[in-house]
Design an enzyme around this catalytic site. Sequence first.
Site, short mmCIF file in Angstrom:
data_model
loop_
_atom_site.label_atom_id
_atom_site.label_comp_id
_atom_site.label_asym_id
_atom_site.label_seq_id
_atom_site.Cartn_x
_atom_site.Cartn_y
_atom_site.Cartn_z
N CYS A 1 3.11 -5.86 -2.41
CA CYS A 1 3.28 -5.63 -3.30
C CYS A 1 3.78 -4.26 -4.42
O CYS A 1 4.25 -5.37 -5.23
CB CYS A 1 2.67 -4.34 -1.88
SG CYS A 1 1.44 -2.74 -2.51
N HIS B 1 -2.15 -6.78 0.64
CA HIS B 1 -0.80 -6.44 2.03
C HIS B 1 -0.85 -6.73 3.06
O HIS B 1 -1.92 -7.05 3.83
CB HIS B 1 -0.71 -4.83 2.72
CG HIS B 1 -0.15 -3.64 1.48
ND1 HIS B 1 0.94 -2.96 2.09
CD2 HIS B 1 -0.26 -2.97 0.74
CE1 HIS B 1 1.28 -2.35 0.97
NE2 HIS B 1 0.68 -2.33 0.25
N GLU C 1 0.02 -7.65 6.04
CA GLU C 1 0.69 -7.06 7.19
C GLU C 1 -0.50 -5.86 8.00
O GLU C 1 -0.71 -5.36 8.61
CB GLU C 1 1.81 -5.93 7.40
CG GLU C 1 2.18 -4.96 6.24
CD GLU C 1 1.96 -5.06 4.81
OE1 GLU C 1 2.13 -3.50 4.58
OE2 GLU C 1 2.02 -6.10 4.37
#
Length: 213
Positions: A81, A192, A194
């Site tokens: 990001c 992202h 994750e």
Amino acid sequence: MKVGVIDYGVGNLGSVVRALEELDVTPRLIDRPVDLHDAGCLILPGVGSFTDCANLLDRGGWFDALRQEVLEFGRPLLGVCVGMQLLADFGVEGAADGTQGTPGLGFVPGTVEHLATRGCNLRLPHVGWNEIRCGEGCDHLFDGIPDGTDFYFTHSYTFVAQYQADVIATADYGVPVTAAVRHGHVWGTQFHPEKSSRAGFKLLANFLAGPSC
């Protein structure tokens, strides 16, 4: 494998750490530049503004330490990001007239610009799931991830690479958006991983399994 997650004073570290733990990796939060050398590869998260994150890196002495690890010792690095945006030469957010903006790490030649100035007329920030395209000859970061897979984005600024060869994936949000970059042993994702379910975990696993880590 020692994976260092760089803790320079921004949030969102918990989700990155949990994703790595799901991959049976024991990440280490690195909160001192001197400890970077203990990691086999590095992940640079980032949330908020480019300027704020860059200032935190600068004040904490991270700029010189990261440049030494990456440029001199060849340490693999993944920016996430705003962490990807920090790989650029400059971010124009808050730039005064006549200036190039706030300096970044300079690992991937380019600038970070507001999506509106790139012609985006859609609602900003760009938040939510969006499919990415990497075309033929995908980087190993996307091994086993079908073209058109959705990843989770949240941003108003976009990486404008100086060299198109450094762009390894794109998305569409009214205008082309740089979704991922690579320059040598430095990678970055605007989305992202994750927070991107199985596909994101697979991408992180690919990074860790790469020849440089």
